[in-house]
Scaffold this motif. Structure first.
Motif, mmCIF file in Angstrom:
data_model
loop_
_atom_site.group_PDB
_atom_site.id
_atom_site.type_symbol
_atom_site.label_atom_id
_atom_site.label_comp_id
_atom_site.label_asym_id
_atom_site.label_seq_id
_atom_site.Cartn_x
_atom_site.Cartn_y
_atom_site.Cartn_z
ATOM 1 N N GLU A 1 2.088 4.176 17.398
ATOM 2 C CA GLU A 1 2.080 3.755 15.998
ATOM 3 C C GLU A 1 0.774 3.080 15.598
ATOM 4 O O GLU A 1 0.628 2.655 14.458
ATOM 5 C CB GLU A 1 3.247 2.794 15.750
ATOM 6 C CG GLU A 1 3.104 1.389 16.355
ATOM 7 C CD GLU A 1 3.503 1.278 17.813
ATOM 8 O OE1 GLU A 1 3.377 2.285 18.550
ATOM 9 O OE2 GLU A 1 3.920 0.181 18.239
ATOM 10 N N TYR A 2 -0.191 3.019 16.503
ATOM 11 C CA TYR A 2 -1.369 2.183 16.247
ATOM 12 C C TYR A 2 -2.364 2.795 15.280
ATOM 13 O O TYR A 2 -3.051 2.077 14.550
ATOM 14 C CB TYR A 2 -2.059 1.830 17.563
ATOM 15 C CG TYR A 2 -1.285 0.836 18.387
ATOM 16 C CD1 TYR A 2 -0.129 1.218 19.062
ATOM 17 C CD2 TYR A 2 -1.681 -0.488 18.477
ATOM 18 C CE1 TYR A 2 0.603 0.318 19.806
ATOM 19 C CE2 TYR A 2 -0.952 -1.404 19.212
ATOM 20 C CZ TYR A 2 0.181 -1.004 19.886
ATOM 21 O OH TYR A 2 0.897 -1.905 20.608
ATOM 22 N N ALA B 1 -1.563 4.540 12.723
ATOM 23 C CA ALA B 1 -0.972 4.232 11.418
ATOM 24 C C ALA B 1 -1.150 2.760 11.072
ATOM 25 O O ALA B 1 -1.515 2.409 9.943
ATOM 26 C CB ALA B 1 0.506 4.596 11.409
ATOM 27 N N SER B 2 -0.901 1.892 12.033
ATOM 28 C CA SER B 2 -0.917 0.470 11.677
ATOM 29 C C SER B 2 -2.340 -0.039 11.441
ATOM 30 O O SER B 2 -2.547 -0.924 10.616
ATOM 31 C CB SER B 2 -0.181 -0.368 12.726
ATOM 32 O OG SER B 2 -0.810 -0.323 13.966
ATOM 33 N N GLN C 1 0.594 3.914 1.896
ATOM 34 C CA GLN C 1 0.707 4.669 3.149
ATOM 35 C C GLN C 1 2.154 5.006 3.514
ATOM 36 O O GLN C 1 2.992 4.118 3.641
ATOM 37 C CB GLN C 1 0.047 3.897 4.296
ATOM 38 C CG GLN C 1 0.033 4.699 5.606
ATOM 39 C CD GLN C 1 -0.715 3.975 6.702
ATOM 40 O OE1 GLN C 1 -1.878 3.632 6.550
ATOM 41 N NE2 GLN C 1 -0.043 3.719 7.805
ATOM 42 N N ARG D 1 -6.979 -8.414 10.702
ATOM 43 C CA ARG D 1 -6.715 -8.557 9.273
ATOM 44 C C ARG D 1 -7.714 -9.525 8.629
ATOM 45 O O ARG D 1 -8.224 -9.270 7.528
ATOM 46 C CB ARG D 1 -5.290 -9.069 9.065
ATOM 47 C CG ARG D 1 -4.954 -9.249 7.602
ATOM 48 C CD ARG D 1 -3.509 -9.647 7.382
ATOM 49 N NE ARG D 1 -3.064 -9.141 6.095
ATOM 50 C CZ ARG D 1 -2.864 -9.903 5.020
ATOM 51 N NH1 ARG D 1 -3.035 -11.203 5.064
ATOM 52 N NH2 ARG D 1 -2.486 -9.374 3.880
ATOM 53 N N ARG E 1 -4.797 1.992 10.253
ATOM 54 C CA ARG E 1 -5.154 2.609 8.963
ATOM 55 C C ARG E 1 -4.519 1.851 7.800
ATOM 56 O O ARG E 1 -5.013 1.918 6.675
ATOM 57 C CB ARG E 1 -4.697 4.075 8.940
ATOM 58 C CG ARG E 1 -5.533 5.006 9.810
ATOM 59 C CD ARG E 1 -4.843 6.357 9.984
ATOM 60 N NE ARG E 1 -5.632 7.258 10.826
ATOM 61 C CZ ARG E 1 -5.108 8.274 11.533
ATOM 62 N NH1 ARG E 1 -3.800 8.495 11.499
ATOM 63 N NH2 ARG E 1 -5.884 9.046 12.269
ATOM 64 N N ALA E 2 -3.438 1.144 8.070
ATOM 65 C CA ALA E 2 -2.752 0.412 7.000
ATOM 66 C C ALA E 2 -3.540 -0.813 6.536
ATOM 67 O O ALA E 2 -3.352 -1.269 5.410
ATOM 68 C CB ALA E 2 -1.358 -0.018 7.470
ATOM 69 N N ILE E 3 -4.396 -1.344 7.374
ATOM 70 C CA ILE E 3 -5.119 -2.563 6.992
ATOM 71 C C ILE E 3 -6.192 -2.215 5.962
ATOM 72 O O ILE E 3 -7.080 -1.413 6.246
ATOM 73 C CB ILE E 3 -5.765 -3.237 8.227
ATOM 74 C CG1 ILE E 3 -4.696 -3.622 9.249
ATOM 75 C CG2 ILE E 3 -6.584 -4.458 7.818
ATOM 76 C CD1 ILE E 3 -5.254 -4.189 10.551
ATOM 77 N N PRO E 4 -6.111 -2.808 4.766
ATOM 78 C CA PRO E 4 -7.153 -2.514 3.774
ATOM 79 C C PRO E 4 -8.538 -2.889 4.317
ATOM 80 O O PRO E 4 -8.676 -3.858 5.073
ATOM 81 C CB PRO E 4 -6.781 -3.440 2.596
ATOM 82 C CG PRO E 4 -5.321 -3.717 2.761
ATOM 83 C CD PRO E 4 -5.096 -3.737 4.248
ATOM 84 N N GLN F 1 3.430 9.016 10.106
ATOM 85 C CA GLN F 1 3.291 8.155 8.918
ATOM 86 C C GLN F 1 1.908 8.243 8.271
ATOM 87 O O GLN F 1 0.898 7.989 8.913
ATOM 88 C CB GLN F 1 3.586 6.692 9.271
ATOM 89 C CG GLN F 1 3.562 5.787 8.023
ATOM 90 C CD GLN F 1 3.923 4.359 8.367
ATOM 91 O OE1 GLN F 1 4.975 4.080 8.907
ATOM 92 N NE2 GLN F 1 3.024 3.438 8.069
ATOM 93 N N GLY F 2 1.888 8.599 7.015
ATOM 94 C CA GLY F 2 0.640 8.663 6.277
ATOM 95 C C GLY F 2 0.039 10.058 6.214
ATOM 96 O O GLY F 2 -0.762 10.355 5.329
ATOM 97 N N ILE G 1 0.827 -1.210 0.000
ATOM 98 C CA ILE G 1 0.000 0.000 0.000
ATOM 99 C C ILE G 1 0.861 1.260 0.000
ATOM 100 O O ILE G 1 2.038 1.225 0.337
ATOM 101 C CB ILE G 1 -0.961 0.035 1.202
ATOM 102 C CG1 ILE G 1 -0.193 -0.005 2.528
ATOM 103 C CG2 ILE G 1 -1.954 -1.113 1.116
ATOM 104 C CD1 ILE G 1 -1.033 0.391 3.717
#
Lengths: 670, 670
Positions: free
Chosen positions: B477-478, B480-481, A617, B446, B483-486, B617-618, A615
């Protein structure tokens, strides 16, 4: 060995209680339940069994103690103060939970203070302890019991045992017969929700027995009983669980035995009531002289002879042997470790073959294990696909000389055990698995980063490039989610030479974990330079400069997609656009470069297109919000890899098109 | 009930073997070990016990079967074909592992095909199955056994049982006495690395008994024996483990009983050898008529009467009762569910009090449970801090009417069990925990996203705002992490009114999971509008427009930091800079808006500063690479929350300064 009778043991334990209560009351919050409930357990362990030297907390052959129920941090701080640890004066107890103190809400690793691991997220501490016990056994085999012969203790709550990771390590510790490992279970039948019967009916003892542990019971408020059980643990070849029946919050009349004791607020009236109930007449933040003397006798004095004779044995070693022991126990790599990488780099650069980077990583490891004797490999039942066993013998119940651990299908255990090995020092752990399974060990990856531990995890199967196994096994968001962890070095080499460079970066990273991300599929050789300059170490570098004029376009790729960027460059150059390709194996390393280098490598404001089979991001940081990105927008699919790259539009053509669209002022096309 | 004697059971099982082998050989890869090793187990289950209707795969009262060892996907596809499932013609078997087929490398949820869950990452499937069994028990209590009375079966391998999540759900299933749950263990003593004795010595049976399961043994290659054990399972109030002794790859002479059978390649010569050995004379991709008839008899015909009588009972229900049952089993919310949110929104907007959004979320839930009877709440031993039990009764071993599950300290179990409940349909699961513990359940998050399941997780303790508990419990970091999951909807409300809006978004999100991220600390009321327009639903919106001229600066915040942005705006406006504040509770929802709205809300090219107590991040996606960001760059610390925000520089002053620096052309200052 009983403690000298200078103070009754009840007062020694109560000293823990009142230091903890005073500190928690002063801080305004904290967790009184465990410090009060486990005061006798800690007294028994620290004053009668634990091998330690409060004046030299980092003594290499000390017993390790992990407070797995980390919320009970005041128990540990109180004990360290009472034992006279050099970094834990009363001032620290007073400053419990203040910004800048060492007495944090949850313990944070600081071996020089006597804190062996950062704990709090439940289950992590006991898994660290199992890793420490592995490290001890392996080091004892290597250096002999004259230098390495210590035990690992963990204090565990019900929460630690309910977490899944607990069973992974219980099962594995029993299998490996880690006989010097002891869990002291604070069996208080209370969790945050209330009675444990709200959520568990299991016979915990039977569960441990099923995993081949010795299981003992003790009255957790009877120092003699706990001590007797600890003595029995010492004589058994199996790991031992001591179920200590306790009353949570014992000694705090208002909360004793109640759910509220776990994290309840303590008020001045509680302190008065507790002092009255226990007959404790000393003022806050003081330790009566007789109690202090008894604690010193039970810790420093009890261990004096052992410490001195160990020191003598170390001093009597040949200088080389001593230096080697001290080297590994200080987590310093051998002086010449980088030299070990030169031959393989030359070999790979010379061969110029397309190689799966996971295979290359395994070959590198095979060379490194000869140069770095503390390297300790392992995988969660993926020896075949990751190949990171090579010629290493397995570390087993009967052979402690092995340097490869078959973790079984237990990724989370692997992650946290590696943390324990690194925290113990003496081993340099490397674990190998598939990238998607990093999620299973994510809590331990975070702890490695938080603890500054040099733990290396090598991941294979890093994208849709794995093909037919489908989206469950195709990482898409994992590069982003690993990059998100502070202090985590993420490396994704583009070919065999970069893989060597990334291994060098991983080993050089001594104050945090590294994720080395590899492909299952072969990647063409892009680098043939054998001169030894580590270009990857700058994080990103110009792999192919623009030709025929000033750079018009910068294409940026990582890992398997760098080859696509190069192919796109061919087309763009052919169409007359001077195009550079930047290989970017590590964002973190690039971020650490000076601004000038960064600007020269990826010029801001220029046409920039990134390609990564993952992705977007975070990429805007490097390509700008109008930059082009060719990658994934959702999960993968089951099909042949080459079809998948086309299906998801991750092709050289797409990269070139994204650049051309931006040249024409149409950034919206990608 | 024995199958009709039209074909010997050996041939019924061999039909699975040869369909699987033909498909795996044709695909060029796959996992033959399980389809061959479990052919008799599957024959026993599907043709003698499983309640199903291949012509109506989504029959609400069907038994659920989960192939937890998902790599053995051809076992499931073969069985579904042999049973005559409408979506699994031979064409699909031929297209195994092709892009676009239904016969993916690992099974992907498709109830209309007979596939109950996406499986592959080990341990997830059995945890899904436990969630399904909870759903069945709760629905049976609600609708009565006339409508809901089915069993849940999972086929599990050694890998599933070694994963930590396994023990979490084994322990909980025993505690809850889920008597209609059966695990069929493919006990083949082989994993990918080789013999299971490489990594496990545990007495697995004793471990299950310790958790109060019935444990039975059966010869896994004897259909009668497996069937007899399944019959015994039906008569016991405990969940049942059937340990089926099997030989991996049975019927494939070259690999039978060997490590290589797990995922080894199958060649034409293997097929010939296997056909010879088993006396199987039919060509590839064909099922002999007698075998086909026996399979149909054992599945469709055996279940015909049960299906018809169930259909009659459903048809005989009063229309309203029938409609309600069908509604929940189709996972449709009640028509008027949004109305339930109006009163609480008016109340909160009117009160205008500073509130912890986790408390507000709990109050919202208390209203919603009355309007949405399928809502099913729970937490992993955080009932107190998350408050998401409210007045709900607990779902227990003796009371199946409860709508709150005390998961114990088992976050991963909660995540995957919620997936199972949602996949089962009939319950709308909501789980509540701390944000840092989302890492413990990340593999299941996920899977929820991959399976398009409407699972809501509410997180508290969302930043350094928790204060003294320190960095182990402070998410950084949560955001971001997650938000990273499609396909994951991430929501972070800024105050009580936004919390109501976010709950509406969470419930409206029917095809994927939602993470609703809340504060532990009180947040001031920023919104007082009670009109009911859901402004959060646009993802980001102008909370305070620039005044005194054209907008010069856009400040963007989420959650607790929106108040800082407003304070910074006050200063900037006072200094003469027209400044807008955008509240951005959801990146995903904002991304889904049209470009015009996005440009109007956060104008590209303008001075933009974001503030979020988390990593950057992002964010460059929204603020540009030169945008200002005020947030975290590493882990947190233990100290009072207000001190931490200052310590890490997350203040209104810093936000204003970052904007001013950009106005002055000095973007580097933040």
């Amino acid at each position: 060995m009983p403690a000298p009778e200078t103070a009754p043991v009840a007062r020694m334990a109560d000293a823990i209680r009142f230091l903890s209560l005073d500190a928690i009351e002063r801080a305004g919050d904290g967790h009184p339940g465990a410090p009060l409930g486990c005061a006798e357990i800690a007294t028994a362990l620290f004053t009668r069994h634990l091998k330690c030297n409060p004046a030299d907390p980092e003594w290499a052959d000390r017993d390790r103690f992990v407070l797995s129920n980390g919320h009970g941090s005041m128990l540990l701080y109180s004990v360290l103060h009472l034992a006279g640890y050099v970094g834990m004066p009363m001032e620290q107890i007073r400053r419990f939970r203040e910004l800048g103190s060492h007495t944090h809400g949850h313990p944070e690793i600081a071996a020089h203070l006597g804190i062996e691991a950062t704990t709090g997220p439940l289950g992590q501490g006991i898994a660290n302890a199992v890793g420490m016990a592995v490290a001890e056994a392996r080091l004892a085999a290597q250096f002999g019991p004259e230098l390495v012969d210590h035990r690992t203790y963990a204090l565990v709550g019900d929460g630690c045992l309910m977490e899944g990771i607990a069973h992974e390590v219980i099962s594995l510790a029993g299998h490996l017969r880690l006989g010097k490992l002891v869990f002291l279970w604070d069996d208080n039948r209370i969790t945050d929700d209330g009675g444990t019967d709200l959520s568990i009916s299991e016979d915990v003892r039977a569960r441990f027995r099923a995993a081949d542990w010795q299981v003992l019971d003790a009255d957790g408020h009877d120092v003699e009983a706990v001590s007797a059980a600890l003595a029995r643990a010492e004589g058994d070849p199996r790991p031992t669980l001591i179920a200590c029946a306790t009353v949570i919050g014992r000694g705090l009349p208002r909360l004793e035995g109640k759910r509220g004791a776990h994290g309840g607020r303590v008020f001045p009236a509680d302190l008065a009531e507790a002092r009255e109930a226990r007959g404790w007449t000393d003022p806050a933040f003081t330790v009566p002289d007789d109690v202090a003397a008894a604690w010193r006798a039970g810790t420093t004095e009890r261990n004096r002879a052992a410490y001195e004779s160990w020191s003598d044995r170390l001093a009597a070693l040949p200088p080389e042997a001593r230096a080697e022991f001290e080297r590994v126990m200080q987590a310093r790599l051998p002086e010449d470790w980088r030299a070990a990488l030169r031959p393989i780099r030359e070999r790979l650069a010379g061969a110029g073959e397309a190689r799966a980077t996971i295979e290359v990583s395994a070959e590198i490891l095979a060379d490194l294990v000869r140069a770095i004797p503390e390297l300790f490999s392992g995988a969660p039942d993926l020896e075949g696909p990751t190949r990171h066993k090579q010629d290493l013998a397995a570390f087993t119940a009967t052979d402690r000389s092995g340097r490869y651990l078959h973790y079984g299908i237990r990724e989370h255990a692997m992650g946290s055990m590696m943390n324990g090995m690194a925290a113990h020092r003496g081993l340099a752990p490397v674990g190998a698995t598939y990238l998607v399974f990093s999620d299973y060990m994510r809590p331990s990856l975070r702890m490695a980063a938080l603890m500054d531990l040099p733990v290396i995890t090598v991941y294979s199967h890093d994208s849709i490039g794995i093909g037919r196994n489908g989206p469950t096994h195709q990482p898409v968001e994992y590069l982003a989610s690993l990059r998100a962890i502070p202090n985590m070095l993420v490396l994704r080499p583009a070919d065999a030479v970069e893989a060597v460079e990334c291994w060098e970066m991983a080993l050089a990273n001594r104050h945090g974990p590294t994720s080395l991300i590899c492909s299952r599929q072969p990647l063409p050789a892009l680098r043939r330079d054998a001169d030894g300059e580590n270009r990857s170490a700058r994080g990103a570098y110009v792999l192919a400069e623009a030709e025929g004029g000033a750079r018009a376009i910068t294409l940026i790729g990582t890992g398997s997609e760098v080859a696509l960027a190069l192919a796109a460059r061919d087309r763009l150059q052919a169409e007359g656009y001077p195009t550079a390709v930047v290989s970017m194996p590590s964002w973190e390393a690039f971020e650490a470069q000076d601004a000038e280098y960064r600007r020269a490598t990826i010029p801001p404001g220029s046409i920039r297109v990134a390609v990564e089979a993952a992705i977007r991001q975070g990429w805007d940081r490097w390509i700008g919000e109008d930059g082009g990105f060719v990658g994934m927008t959702g999960f993968g699919a089951s099909g042949p890899a080459e079809e998948l790259f086309k299906h998801f539009g991750i092709t050289a053509e797409a990269v070139a098109d994204a650049a051309l669209a931006r040249l024409r002022g149409q950034p919206g096309t990608q």
